[in-house]
Design a protein around this motif. Structure first.
Motif, mmCIF file in Angstrom:
data_model
loop_
_atom_site.group_PDB
_atom_site.id
_atom_site.type_symbol
_atom_site.label_atom_id
_atom_site.label_comp_id
_atom_site.label_asym_id
_atom_site.label_seq_id
_atom_site.Cartn_x
_atom_site.Cartn_y
_atom_site.Cartn_z
ATOM 1 N N TYR A 15 0.838 -1.205 0.000
ATOM 2 C CA TYR A 15 0.000 0.000 0.000
ATOM 3 C C TYR A 15 0.872 1.254 0.000
ATOM 4 O O TYR A 15 0.582 2.227 -0.709
ATOM 5 C CB TYR A 15 -0.935 0.035 1.205
ATOM 6 N N ARG A 16 1.938 1.230 0.772
ATOM 7 C CA ARG A 16 2.835 2.390 0.838
ATOM 8 C C ARG A 16 3.410 2.705 -0.548
ATOM 9 O O ARG A 16 3.497 3.863 -0.957
ATOM 10 C CB ARG A 16 3.953 2.095 1.832
ATOM 11 N N LYS A 19 0.470 3.906 -2.871
ATOM 12 C CA LYS A 19 0.002 5.262 -2.580
ATOM 13 C C LYS A 19 0.875 6.299 -3.268
ATOM 14 O O LYS A 19 0.369 7.245 -3.889
ATOM 15 C CB LYS A 19 -0.004 5.500 -1.071
ATOM 16 N N TYR A 23 -0.377 8.580 -6.237
ATOM 17 C CA TYR A 23 -0.443 10.008 -5.929
ATOM 18 C C TYR A 23 0.209 10.842 -7.026
ATOM 19 O O TYR A 23 -0.293 11.896 -7.416
ATOM 20 C CB TYR A 23 0.226 10.280 -4.589
ATOM 21 N N SER A 28 -4.443 10.640 -10.626
ATOM 22 C CA SER A 28 -4.666 10.180 -9.257
ATOM 23 C C SER A 28 -5.995 10.723 -8.734
ATOM 24 O O SER A 28 -6.398 11.842 -9.046
ATOM 25 C CB SER A 28 -3.530 10.655 -8.350
ATOM 26 N N ILE A 33 -7.744 8.083 -2.171
ATOM 27 C CA ILE A 33 -6.616 7.774 -1.283
ATOM 28 C C ILE A 33 -7.002 8.060 0.162
ATOM 29 O O ILE A 33 -6.784 7.249 1.068
ATOM 30 C CB ILE A 33 -5.366 8.579 -1.683
ATOM 31 N N TYR A 36 -9.646 5.545 1.474
ATOM 32 C CA TYR A 36 -9.074 4.213 1.693
ATOM 33 C C TYR A 36 -8.234 4.198 2.975
ATOM 34 O O TYR A 36 -8.266 3.229 3.740
ATOM 35 C CB TYR A 36 -8.218 3.821 0.496
ATOM 36 N N GLU A 37 -7.517 5.278 3.211
ATOM 37 C CA GLU A 37 -6.612 5.314 4.354
ATOM 38 C C GLU A 37 -7.356 5.501 5.679
ATOM 39 O O GLU A 37 -6.820 5.162 6.738
ATOM 40 C CB GLU A 37 -5.584 6.425 4.164
ATOM 41 N N LEU A 40 -7.679 1.934 6.758
ATOM 42 C CA LEU A 40 -6.608 1.239 6.049
ATOM 43 C C LEU A 40 -6.478 -0.214 6.484
ATOM 44 O O LEU A 40 -6.429 -1.126 5.651
ATOM 45 C CB LEU A 40 -5.283 1.979 6.262
ATOM 46 N N LEU A 124 -8.446 1.239 -5.353
ATOM 47 C CA LEU A 124 -7.217 1.204 -4.556
ATOM 48 C C LEU A 124 -6.796 -0.225 -4.267
ATOM 49 O O LEU A 124 -5.598 -0.530 -4.186
ATOM 50 C CB LEU A 124 -7.406 1.992 -3.267
ATOM 51 N N HIS A 127 -4.743 -1.265 -7.086
ATOM 52 C CA HIS A 127 -3.406 -0.657 -6.999
ATOM 53 C C HIS A 127 -2.529 -1.403 -5.995
ATOM 54 O O HIS A 127 -1.338 -1.623 -6.243
ATOM 55 C CB HIS A 127 -3.528 0.815 -6.607
ATOM 56 N N PRO A 589 2.024 12.397 0.340
ATOM 57 C CA PRO A 589 1.960 11.047 0.899
ATOM 58 C C PRO A 589 2.833 10.919 2.137
ATOM 59 O O PRO A 589 3.916 11.488 2.205
ATOM 60 C CB PRO A 589 2.500 10.176 -0.246
#
Length: 591
Positions: A15-16, A19, A23, A28, A33, A36-37, A40, A124, A127, A589
């Motif tokens: 995920y890191r 993101k 981004y 994007s 984002i 989703y976070e 998370l 996401l 991704h 981010p």
């Protein structure tokens, strides 16, 4: 449950990576984002459960796949474009209106052609799955690429292993691109200094991502080319990822291709051309061969005395073991067709291919001219921002940056000026973003307002906008961050007028889309409209100051709080900011 397991730690690392990649991508979705976070851990655990389950059909579900969207690619001016007859208008908007005036649109028979590129707008979860695939599987494929593949290479540590803690999945693009270009120039220069006659070939694949079927990565005839070390978990992850790519393609009007905008697609695309790299290096043994994604440069001695493009290609065909050949009897394109790509169409169209025969002093002068332009452009990129003394110079500089004529070439194939115009405009915009970071808004207000006026007059007009649309979000963020709400409103008004002009004067099409499955022009424009104004809304929210100044509050209330262009109810920005205001989450981010 299956016997495979995926750790929540690995998903967190993925995920890191995802993101940061997402981004900084061109499309994007900042709000997605943030949403989703907010949950998370729950989201990653849900994805973990699906990855470990026996049911693999979830990668074909709409909620996981997401959707597709459109971005402007090009616009063909009407046949009676006044510039073709030497008539020059100082106002691009007037030039476009003049060109469209006699199109006979009342009968709906004749319109300009607006072409859009289909892009991915995936979830996401998709991704994160893609980033995990690059960390576990894609990296094993990527390490088999040779040094002649410069573009979209995964980031690795000094030991050659993937660095899971680096921000983003890929190496920064600028140095590899420069190396690819400069190494080719240097090889030509060195050969000509040795009094050699050389031939240089440049070519790129037509609609590469849209024509490539990702299923080749599951074929035995492809995987036998490598020494892979896939665990049971890796094999399942690979299978799920390729199935998701194919399912997403089936949802689009194209019914084929890779999701443009999904970072992992770049790894798949690179692997499709690995046999081209190997063939060029082993069978051709050139002075230089380099490939940047789908664009290659080949330099070799002209010992065979080539005197035509067809002679050169026939020579390459004879050494390609059947990988290269003419597409058809008309010889309008060269086809790359290894056994594993029998259901993809990889064509190097002659309209993009160029062959240069260089020798003697004339060859040296051409190469040195190109090298000088490269140096000049690189110097501009390295230079510190320099605020002009007179704000009136801003509009002049911007007009020069977007002109189609007068740009010097710095690339053998792209003497075009589209790449150079984008680079020139990007340099100007980069300088203004630096001013915004370093200077109080009131100290350079005149320069900034001159920039916005020139942007509205010379970029937010047809056909220029289709060349430079990718920079619109950055200009919107600049205006918002500096509390220039009056000019922001003017930008939004101009953007609405531009959409109306496209709807009125243009027939919309999707690049590489078969006519039988292509949506109607009105449907294409509606989808583009949704993407365009969602992007505007998100970028205003992302750049909105956490604390407005007194003048900013007054300007916001006067120009933006109740602002809504006609027919765009979704863009009630003032009301939306009241309900969702997350600039601290959306701006940068986390590390």
């Amino acid at each position: 449950m299956s016997g495979v397991s995926f750790s929540i730690h690995d998903l967190g690392i993925a995920y890191r990576k995802a993101k940061v990649d997402f981004y900084y991508s061109s499309l994007s979705s900042l709000l997605s984002i943030a949403d989703y976070e907010e949950k998370l851990l729950d989201n990653l655990r849900s994805l973990q459960t699906r990855l470990e389950s026996d049911d693999e059909s979830w990668v074909r579900e709409d909620d996981f796949l997401g959707d597709w969207t459109l971005v402007p690619k090009s616009i063909d001016p009407p046949e009676n474009d006044p510039s073709k007859g030497g008539l020059i208008f100082s106002s691009p908007a007037e030039a476009w209106e003049h060109a469209c005036a006699s199109l006979g649109e009342r009968d709906g028979k004749e319109k300009a052609k607006a072409e859009f590129r289909l892009m991915a707008h995936v979830s996401l979860d998709f991704h994160v799955l893609s980033a995990l695939w690059m960390l576990k599987v894609g990296c094993q494929y990527d390490r088999n690429l040779t040094a002649s593949s410069y573009g979209n290479r995964l980031r690795r540590g000094e030991d050659g292993k993937i660095n899971p803690l680096s921000l983003g999945s890929f190496k920064p693009y600028l140095k590899p691109f420069r190396d690819w270009r400069d190494n080719g120039i240097q090889s030509m220069r060195a050969a000509l200094e040795d009094n050699k006659k050389i031939v240089a070939v440049t070519a790129d694949v037509s609609s590469f991502y849209h024509e490539l079927n990702p299923g080749f990565m599951l074929k035995d005839e492809f995987n036998c080319l490598f020494d892979l070390e896939l665990t049971e978990e890796d094999a399942k992850l690979h299978r799920l990822f390729i199935a998701a790519l194919q399912a997403w393609a089936d949802k689009t009007p194209l019914k084929k291709g890779l999701p443009v905008g999904l970072p992992a697609s770049a790894v798949v695309a690179n692997m499709a051309l690995i046999e081209l790299d190997r063939m060029m290096e082993r069978q051709v043994a050139p002075l230089y061969y380099g490939r940047y994604v789908d664009d290659f440069l080949l330099v070799m001695e002209n010992g065979a005395g080539f005197d035509s493009t067809e002679d050169l290609w026939e020579w390459l065909f004879a050494r390609s073991d059947g990988l290269l050949n003419w597409k058809d009897k008309e010889r309008e394109a060269v086809r790359f067709k290894p056994a594993y790509l029998n259901d993809s169409q990889i064509l190097f169209a002659n309209s993009k291919n160029k062959v240069f025969l260089l020798s003697g002093e004339q060859g040296k002068r051409l190469v040195e001219s190109i090298a000088w332009q490269i140096y000049q452009r690189a110097s501009e990129w390295r230079a510190l921002p320099n605020l002009p003394m007179d704000a009136r110079q801003i509009g002049t500089d911007l007009v020069a940056a977007v002109q189609k004529d007068g740009e010097a070439a710095d690339n053998l194939r792209k003497t075009g000026a589209l790449t150079m115009r984008r680079a020139g405009f990007a340099i100007k915009l980069r300088d203004f973003e630096a001013y915004e970071r370093d200077l109080p808004p009131e100290t350079w207000q005149a320069h900034r307002h001159a920039f916005f006026r020139a942007f509205i007059q010379h970029v937010l007009v047809l056909p220029h906008f289709f060349d430079l649309s990718t920079y619109l979000p950055r200009v919107i963020r600049l205006a918002t961050a500096c509390e220039d709400f009056e000019h922001l409103r003017r930008i939004l008004n101009a953007l609405y007028d531009l959409y109306v002009a496209v709807d009125k004067h243009c027939a919309a099409t999707i690049k590489s889309c078969p006519s039988a499955s292509s949506p109607a022009s009105a449907d294409i424009l509606n989808r583009w409209r949704t993407q365009l104004f969602d992007s505007v809304r998100e970028n205003i929210i992302a750049a909105f100051p956490t604390r407005l100044s007194r003048d900013g509050k007054a300007g916001w209330q006067e120009h933006m709080a109740e602002y809504c262009p006609p027919d765009f109810e979704a863009l009630r920005i003032g009301q939306y900011l009241v309900s969702i205001h997350k600039p601290s989450v959306l701006r940068i981010p986390t590390t």
